[in-house]
Every structure is written in structure tokens, then in C-alpha cells.
Design a protein around this motif. Structure first.
Motif, PDB file in Angstrom:
ATOM      1  N   ASN A 187     -13.836 -84.391 -22.153  1.00  0.00           N
ATOM      2  CA  ASN A 187     -13.598 -84.350 -23.593  1.00  0.00           C
ATOM      3  C   ASN A 187     -12.191 -84.746 -23.984  1.00  0.00           C
ATOM      4  N   LEU A 188     -11.213 -84.426 -23.139  1.00  0.00           N
ATOM      5  CA  LEU A 188      -9.826 -84.727 -23.516  1.00  0.00           C
ATOM      6  C   LEU A 188      -9.544 -86.225 -23.496  1.00  0.00           C
ATOM      7  N   TYR A 189     -10.387 -86.995 -22.849  1.00  0.00           N
ATOM      8  CA  TYR A 189     -10.182 -88.437 -22.830  1.00  0.00           C
ATOM      9  C   TYR A 189     -10.188 -88.982 -24.266  1.00  0.00           C
ATOM     10  N   ALA A 247      -2.878 -88.177 -16.978  1.00  0.00           N
ATOM     11  CA  ALA A 247      -2.226 -87.238 -17.888  1.00  0.00           C
ATOM     12  C   ALA A 247      -3.126 -86.032 -18.149  1.00  0.00           C
ATOM     13  N   ILE A 248      -4.426 -86.310 -18.334  1.00  0.00           N
ATOM     14  CA  ILE A 248      -5.376 -85.225 -18.592  1.00  0.00           C
ATOM     15  C   ILE A 248      -5.450 -84.299 -17.390  1.00  0.00           C
ATOM     16  N   ALA A 283     -14.390 -84.791 -35.293  1.00  0.00           N
ATOM     17  CA  ALA A 283     -14.629 -85.829 -34.294  1.00  0.00           C
ATOM     18  C   ALA A 283     -14.686 -85.189 -32.928  1.00  0.00           C
ATOM     19  N   GLY A 284     -15.441 -85.797 -32.041  1.00  0.00           N
ATOM     20  CA  GLY A 284     -15.528 -85.262 -30.689  1.00  0.00           C
ATOM     21  C   GLY A 284     -16.602 -85.975 -29.902  1.00  0.00           C
ATOM     22  N   ASN A 285     -16.759 -85.580 -28.661  1.00  0.00           N
ATOM     23  CA  ASN A 285     -17.783 -86.162 -27.803  1.00  0.00           C
ATOM     24  C   ASN A 285     -19.168 -85.826 -28.347  1.00  0.00           C
ATOM     25  N   PRO A 286     -20.182 -86.589 -27.943  1.00  0.00           N
ATOM     26  CA  PRO A 286     -21.529 -86.213 -28.313  1.00  0.00           C
ATOM     27  C   PRO A 286     -21.870 -84.821 -27.784  1.00  0.00           C
ATOM     28  N   ASN A 287     -22.634 -84.100 -28.526  1.00  0.00           N
ATOM     29  CA  ASN A 287     -23.165 -82.800 -28.120  1.00  0.00           C
ATOM     30  C   ASN A 287     -22.106 -81.713 -27.920  1.00  0.00           C
ATOM     31  N   CYS A 288     -20.954 -81.830 -28.584  1.00  0.00           N
ATOM     32  CA  CYS A 288     -19.949 -80.787 -28.409  1.00  0.00           C
ATOM     33  C   CYS A 288     -20.023 -79.761 -29.534  1.00  0.00           C
ATOM     34  N   VAL A 335      -4.659 -98.468 -18.356  1.00  0.00           N
ATOM     35  CA  VAL A 335      -4.506 -97.486 -19.436  1.00  0.00           C
ATOM     36  C   VAL A 335      -5.474 -96.318 -19.228  1.00  0.00           C
ATOM     37  N   THR A 336      -6.727 -96.645 -18.892  1.00  0.00           N
ATOM     38  CA  THR A 336      -7.708 -95.577 -18.650  1.00  0.00           C
ATOM     39  C   THR A 336      -7.207 -94.655 -17.542  1.00  0.00           C
ATOM     40  N   GLY A 337      -6.752 -95.254 -16.461  1.00  0.00           N
ATOM     41  CA  GLY A 337      -6.242 -94.464 -15.347  1.00  0.00           C
ATOM     42  C   GLY A 337      -5.103 -93.559 -15.776  1.00  0.00           C
ATOM     43  N   GLU A 338      -4.185 -94.115 -16.576  1.00  0.00           N
ATOM     44  CA  GLU A 338      -3.037 -93.326 -17.036  1.00  0.00           C
ATOM     45  C   GLU A 338      -3.505 -92.131 -17.866  1.00  0.00           C
TER      46      GLU A 338
END
Ligand SMILES: Nc1nc2c(ncn2[C@@H]2O[C@H](COP(=O)(O)OP(=O)(O)OP(=O)(O)O)[C@@H](O)[C@H]2O)c(=O)[nH]1
Ligand SMILES: [Mg+2]
Length: 783
Positions: A95-97, A251-252, A8-13, A244-247
Motif C-alpha cells: 500500500n505504501l507504494y 525507501a518503503i 485514494a488508496g489501493n483497491p479493496n482497502c 525509480v520503482t526500486g528506489e
């Protein structure tokens, strides 16, 4: 018990690249996001107990489009034994998101820091050990492209799967958010296993409907959760999802700043190239020049060289390697004497004698006879019935051979397209086209399927899955197959040959122009459709980050080319083979003097009595205004529905059976003769066949993606009518320019043109009560 590992991962990774490396598969790898749209399974080549699943790339697990749902459902409900989360190490923040979300799923996770070759080249440093500690899971550095770190990665993943211990990230949100999550976990109690409690708590805090439905909580619990959410929203002064997105990003940010040291190099090569290639003014001209070159090289130059060779030898009389000059002279002299004899009114007997004197190439030098004469001789000397010889030579060999003769051009085209794709240029094209598309209210996302369509329409229509907006998706499905696919290349090459004849130098523009005709047809259709009530609305915004340029891996490029060429050859051996037999039968059976049966091929014009001629004559009137109203070209267009390669297969069979081939044995000239040598008619024929309904395979895919018979018919109808109109305009205006007279159909063509221009340039009509001026204003404000 086998082990199941998901990629699993982002597109095009690089997931599919890795999948192919691990399983020996040859799934499609493209250097742009959104290549894989369905999950694919394979077996690890080094351990047959390990099943690996390639998933569509996603940016997050809050899915919007169908292929994103595939990934989420597989991770959440498929419960793989371990997840390999590929991270594009050149772009850690983004990507870490996704990684933070995967870590919440309570599965064993191994992070693969992919594209390490690029990281090293850029001179950046990543502290994998620190990263591993923060993320609470093993981290392995890899380069899927170079096959580096793969064994280590798989060993780690298999270990993790055996242990079954979920990832334990050391990344906490702000205390008030953690507090809210703890309360929700309490409410959930034993209804979810502790492993996934955090995942569900976050989703409930965000108020995600899908999760709420899935858990089916009692109303009391739901209202407690709502209260928690509202309290948090009040405190943070933002909606829960954004909190949540902001958090997550906070963290990232901490992790990345601790673990990644970017080198302070100036602009990278990629940025330098992009300044030119995606430049506002230069972008389009560069694209036009590049695609012009691609089609010019594959159809007009390198390609023809090989195709001529193949046509001469395999399907023509043969190759003469030495003494060609003397042979040509002798043939010239012989042809002259035949012509003179014909003019002088020689008797049939005399002509037959002369025919025997035709120079034999074998007498002039090193000669290798072609396949057709060899097979014909072999069949005849073995006493095979003439009709069977005809079926084999004029049906199968001529039909399949006509198609296979284009394999060389196909190889060159696919090689060039794969190179452009693999180095990263095609992703830029999507980006550049988006700027144009958006001006017309179209989605740039529609362009990715178009890029794929230059190979084959079937995966192109499947790729429309990535378009969330239903109107945009339908519109893209309806138009994307107008791009000339590989199977249409032979049609273009045939037309090029027919028009070019002896003069290839002045007709070099033909092949590229038909590619751009496809692009323009899509843009024009898009604008016209957008202004109808069915498709009115805003286009989906298109955000695409551009991959770094890299030197294409020879293996990938060759593999991609081979995959496409292979399917072309397989088709020639299956569908085209069967079609050729059917076409031969239809051309050799018919009604003569009231009786149905095999026609007597000795009879003059026997083919006129065939079923095929009957069928063609019945509908030829449709194409008469387009300049090709004879039955031959009509049936040629119809057989193209089964597979576009059939267009040339039919021409090949016609050439070898009918009179067309007698004047000049080469297929191009025979085809030109069918069209009465009229250039506008040939161009109209080509335009119609490229733009009209695609082959059955693509229509089937359209049916599945539209999930509605009505829409499928509408798509087919639209394409066919549009193609007819374009063909009409090309022929009628072409005749007019060539000094032909004005007739009723010229008038119709003018009306069609006026109608199209009106639809193209009128302001956006209003369907929602708002004035178009108001809409524009609103759009400006939004932008
Ligand atoms: N330099 C470099 N390029 C890579 C590496 N892995 C993959 N690529 C390239 O990255 C591009 C994307 O690869 P894919 O395997 O199609 O990516 P994907 O993750 O399957 O993409 P989607 O199917 O769109 O989600 C291709 O051009 C690959 O050649 C790597 O380790 N190093
Ligand atoms: Mg992929």
C-alpha cells in the motif's frame, strides 16, 4: 469556500466503506479489488461544507486502465484541498507504494491506517508517530468497517486542507537518483510550481509519454532530460522506470521495518481456510457446492415458501389460516361434482348453478381475502367499466404482481450472495476461476464482472473497465450478462415451478443448473471467440491479492441486499408497470372482422385476434425448433428485452386473461400448459431467455462501454444466436432422449453441436504467421 477531500488508496482497502460512513451514502462495497470504477462525490454528514470524493482503487499513479486514469487525473488536475490516503494496514509494503507517489503530488495528505481492527487481531504493532514523521504527514488509525477513528481523521484532514501545507516526506532516493532529479527540476524551472516539481521530475525521468505531452517542453529541454535519463540508466545498469520503482520500494522497506512489528504468530485463520478453499483440487467442487446451495435455497426452499404465501394471498384468492383441511375436502367434493356434471352432459344453466355452489373459504375459518378479489369487487361495485377493471386487475395487478411475487426469493438470493461477498469468499472464486480460465487463454479478470452480474448486468458491464486489454474487455462485455442476474431469477423460479409442479423433491437441481449454465456458456463462448481472428491473442495476466476473511458486518450485508431488492421493486413500479399496461393493450386490442378496436372479451378465443397474438404468430416460427413456437411464449421472450422481469409479468397477464389460466390458476401451471407440458421445451425456453440479448438497460451500458455501434450489434447478435443454438440443442436432444423421433431440426442441432465442439477443441489457429506449436512453446517460455 467548501473543502474538497479525496479518498485514494489501493483497491479493496476500504475507501467506499469509509465514504459511505462519512457521507451516509450506500455505494457498492465488495470484498474484492476493483469495485469502484467511477468517482463518486458526497457531502460529509457532520459538515456540509466538506465534499468527499470516493475514487477507484489504484496500485500506482502510472495508469494503464480507464478507472486508474480517473483517479490520477482527479488527484493531479482536480487538485483536491486534501487527500486522505487509505492504507490497508495489514499490507503496508504494497500500500505504501502508492502513498510514496501521492506524497510527491504536493498536496496536503493525511494517511488513514485502515483495517486497524484486523491488525490488532493479528497482534501486530504499528508505530503511527514514527510513520507520520517519515511520511511527513499526519497518520490516523481507523477502521472504516467499525466506524472507528473517523471523526479524528476528518478533523485532521480538514485542518490539513485549511493549512494547505503539502506533505513533506523524509524519504530520499539514492544520491545519484536525487542528483538526476535535481537536474531535471532545474530544467523545468518556473514552468511548474515548486509543490509539484518533484512529481513532474520523476515522471520525466521515467520518460512517461503522458507527462511529456502535457508539459509540451521545447526540444532542447527534452534532449537534456533524455541525456540525464541515459546517464542514470548507464550508471545504475537498469532502465529509469525500474530504478525509480526500486528506489521507492527501498525507501518503503526502511520505513516499514522501523514502524511495523509483525507478531510471530503461526499461520493465520485466513491462510488455514484458504488452504482448503483455494486448493487445486477442492476449490472448484467447493465453489460448485456453495453456489448450488445458494440457488437451491433461494429458489427451491426458503424462497418458495414465501413466494407461495405471497402468490396465494396477494395475487391469488386469499389466505385461509384455519380450517384448511375441511375447506380442501369441500373443494375436492365440489370439483368432483362439477366434473361429473360435465361428463353427464349437464346444460349450461345447471353448470352455472353448480358454479355458484363453490365453497367459500370464509365459511371455513379465519380467512383473509387476496388482493385480486378485493380489488375486482371494489371496482365492479363502483361501476367501473369492465375494460378498465380488466386493465387494472388482469394487466397491472397480474403483471406487476407476478414480478413482486418473487421479491422473497430475491431477498434470500441477494442476502446469500452479499454474505459470500462480504466475508471474502467471492474473491477466492475469482482466484480459483482464474486457474481454469487461464488454461483456455481467457483472462481471470473477466470473472469479477461475472460475479457482479449475478446481481445485475449493468454494473457488471461497467466493471469490465478494469480490463486493460481491449480484446479481453470486449469479449467479457459480450458474455458477462449470460450469468443469471436478479431479474432473471423469477424466470428460473417460474420454470422450476412449472416443471416441479407437485414434485419439488425430484427437481431441486433446476435452479442451480441454470446458474452453472451461465458460467459454462461464458467459458465456452470465451474459448470459441478466442480462436477467431477478432479475439486471437494472449490473455491479460491477472494478479489479485486475496483479502482477509472476516465476519461480514450485518449493516453492510443488509444494506447491499436492500439496495438490490429496492431497485427490483422500483423497477416493478416503473418499467414493469408501464410494460404491463402496454402488454394488456396489445392483448386486448386487435382486428376482428376487419375492424380495429377493443376486442370483445366474452368472445371465445378473443385473444387470438389481438395485436400481441399477431405479432407473436409472425415470428413464432423462429422458436418452433426450440419447442415453444406458439405466440404466447414468443411474445414473452420479446417483452423480456425491455426488462427480464417482463417475462413473468407477461406470463402473469396471459394467465389472468387467456385460457391458460382457466385450467389451473397458478402461474407456474399455466406456464407449463403454454409449453404443452413439455419439459425439454420449458428448459429450452429458460436457457434462451437467460442467454439471449440482455435487457435494454444492459444493452445501453454495453453500447457505452463498447463505444461502437458495430460492436454492440455484434454482441447482441452473438448472444442471441448462441442462446438460440443452446435452446435448440436442449429441446432437440431432450426430445430425442425422451423417445421422440429424429427430424430435420435434430439434424441441425447435431451440426451445431459438432461445430461448437470443433471450435472448442481445435488447436489455436494461427493468425500471425507463427505456428500454433510455436505459440505454445512461446507461452511456456513466458510462463
Ligand atoms: N476488517 C475490516 N474490513 C474492512 C475495513 N474497511 C473496509 N473493510 C472491508 O474491506 C472490503 C473492501 O471495502 P471497499 O470499501 O469496497 O473497498 P474499496 O477501497 O472501495 O475498494 P475498490 O472500490 O475496489 O477500490 C469490504 O469487504 C469491507 O467490508 C476495516 O476497517 N476493517
Ligand atoms: Mg470502492
Amino acid at each position: 469556500m467548501g473543502i474538497r477531500i479525496a479518498l485514494a488508496g489501493n483497491p479493496n482497502c476500504g475507501k467506499t466503506t469509509m465514504f459511505n460512513d462519512l457521507t451516509g451514502a450506500s455505494q457498492y462495497v465488495g470484498n474484492w479489488p476493483g469495485v469502484t470504477v467511477e468517482k463518486k462525490e458526497g457531502t460529509y454528514t457532520r459538515d456540509k461544507d466538506v465534499t468527499i470524493t470516493d475514487l477507484p482503487g489504484v496500485y500506482s499513479l502510472s495508469p494503464y486502465s480507464p478507472e486508474e486514469i480517473v483517479t490520477r487525473d482527479y488527484l493531479l488536475d482536480g487538485r483536491p484541498d486534501a487527500v486522505i490516503n487509505l492504507v490497508d494496514a495489514t499490507n503496508m509494503e504494497r500500500n505504501l507504494y502508492l502513498t510514496t507517489q501521492i506524497l510527491d503530488l504536493g498536496l496536503p495528505v493525511v494517511v488513514a491506517l485502515n483495517m486497524m481492527d484486523l491488525v490488532e487481531k493479528n497482534g501486530d504493532k504499528i508505530d503511527a508517530a514514527l510513520l507520520s514523521k517519515k511520511l511527513g504527514c499526519p497518520v490516523v488509525e481507523t477502521s472504516a468497517l467499525k466506524g472507528r477513528g473517523m471523526d479524528d481523521l476528518l478533523k485532521t484532514a480538514i485542518d490539513a486542507a485549511r493549512k494547505g501545507a503539502p506533505a513533506a516526506p523524509d524519504m530520499r532516493f539514492a544520491p545519484e537518483v536525487e542528483e538526476a532529479l535535481a537536474k531535471i527540476i532545474d530544467v523545468l524551472g518556473a514552468r511548474v510550481t515548486p509543490n509539484v516539481a518533484r512529481w513532474f521530475a520523476i515522471k520525466l525521468l521515467e520518460g512517461e509519454q503522458k507527462t511529456i505531452d502535457q508539459l509540451d517542453l521545447p526540444a532542447g529541454d527534452l534532449s537534456v532530460i533524455s541525456a540525464v535519463r541515459e546517464a542514470l540508466e548507464d550508471r545504475m545498469d537498469d532502465d529509469a522506470e525500474s530504478v525509480v520503482t526500486g528506489e521507492r520500494y527501498d525507501a518503503i522497506g526502511d520505513v516499514v521495518s522501523a514502524a511495523v512489528k509483525k507478531s510471530l504468530k503461526g499461520t493465520t485463520t485466513t491462510q488455514k481456510i484458504d488452504r482448503v478453499v483455494t486448493n487445486r483440487w477442492l476449490g472448484i467442487p467447493i465453489f460448485v457446492v456453495i453456489m448450488f446451495l445458494v440457488y437451491y435455497i433461494s429458489v427451491s426452499t426458503v424462497g418458495t415458501l414465501f413466494t407461495d404465501w405471497a402468490n396465494d394471498g396477494v395475487f391469488g384468492d386469499g389466505w385461509l389460516y384455519t380450517g384448511t383441511e375441511q375447506y380442501d375436502e369441500a373443494v375436492g367434493a365440489w370439483e368432483e361434482s362439477v366434473a361429473a356434471a360435465e361428463e353427464g352432459g349437464a346444460s349450461e344453466g345447471e353448470l352455472a348453478l353448480l358454479a355458484e355452489e363453490e365453497p367459500d373459504p370464509a365459511a371455513f375459518g379465519w380467512y383473509v381475502p387476496g388482493l385480486t378479489p378485493v380489488v375486482t369487487d371494489a371496482l365492479e361495485s363502483n361501476g367501473v367499466a369492465p375494460w378498465l377493471t380488466s386493465l387494472i386487475v388482469s394487466g397491472i395487478l397480474a403483471g406487476v404482481g407476478a414480478v413482486l411475487g418473487f421479491v422473497p426469493q430475491m431477498i434470500v438470493l441477494f442476502l446469500l450472495l452479499s454474505l459470500l461477498e462480504a466475508c471474502g469468499y467471492m474473491a477466492r472464486v475469482a482466484f480459483i476461476m482464474d486457474r481454469i480460465f487461464r488454461k483456455f487463454g481467457l483472462s481471470g479478470k473477466s470473472f469479477i464482472p461475472m460475479l457482479i452480474a449475478s446481481g445485475c448486468g449493468v454494473p457488471a458491464v461497467m466493471a469490465t473497465k478494469t480490463i486493460e486489454n481491449e480484446k479481453d474487455r470486449r469479449m467479457t462485455i459480450m458474455t458477462t450478462t449470460m450469468i443469471p442476474c436478479g431479474a432473471k431469477l423469477p424466470i428460473i423460479a417460474l420454470v422450476f415451478g412449472a416443471i416441479a409442479g407437485a414434485d419439488a423433491a425430484s427437481t431441486w437441481w433446476i435452479a442451480p443448473v441454470f446458474y452453472f449454465l451461465g458460467v459454462i456458456a461464458i467459458i465456452v463462448s470465451g474459448i470459441m471467440l478466442r480462436k477467431t481472428k477478432m479475439f486471437a491473442g494472449e490473455a491479460t495476466p491477472f494478479i489479485m491479492e486475496l483479502p482477509q476473511y472476516h465476519v461480514p458486518a450485518a449493516k453492510n450485508v443488509l444494506l447491499a441486499t436492500w439496495e438490490r431488492v429496492k431497485s427490483f421493486i422500483v423497477k416493478a413500479g416503473t418499467i414493469i408497470f408501464l410494460s404491463s399496461i402496454v402488454i394488456w393493450f396489445l392483448m386486448n386490442f386487435g382486428f376482428y372482422e376487419g375492424a380495429f378496436g377493443l376486442l370483445d372479451t366474452e368472445m371465445d378465443d378473443y385473444i387470438q385476434y389481438s395485436l400481441m397474438a399477431g405479432l407473436g404468430n409472425a415470428i413464432a416460427w423462429i422458436f418452433a425448433p426450440l419447442g415453444f413456437g406458439n405466440w404466447e411464449s414468443t411474445v414473452t421472450s420479446i417483452t423480456g428485452l425491455v426488462a427480464k422481469e417482463n417475462v413473468v409479468a407477461t406470463v402473469g397477464i396471459l394467465t389472468s386473461l387467456g385460457e391458460a389460466g382457466e385450467a389451473d390458476p397458478s402461474m407456474w401451471m399455466a406456464f407449463g400448459a403454454l409449453m404443452g407440458g413439455s419439459v425439454p421445451a420449458i428448459l429450452a425456453f429458460c436457457a434462451f431467455n437467460l442467454l439471449c440479448a440482455p435487457c435494454f438497460a444492459a444493452i445501453g451500458t454495453i453500447r457505452r462501454q463498447m463505444a461502437s455501434a458495430k460492436w454492440t450489434w455484434f454482441a447482441i447478435g452473438y448472444m442471441t444466436v448462441f442462446a438460440w443454438c443452446v435452446g435448440l440443442m436442449i429441446y432437440q436432444f431432450g426430445m430425442l432422449l425422451g423417445g421422440g423421433g429424429f427430424n430435420g431440426w435434430t439434424g441441425v442441432a447435431l451440426v451445431v453441436l459438432a461445430g461448437m465442439l470443433f471450435q472448442l477443441f481445435r488447436p489455436m489457429p494461427r493468425y500471425d504467421g507463427k505456428s500454433s506449436a510455436g505459440r505454445l512453446e512461446a507461452e511456456k517460455n513466458a510462463a
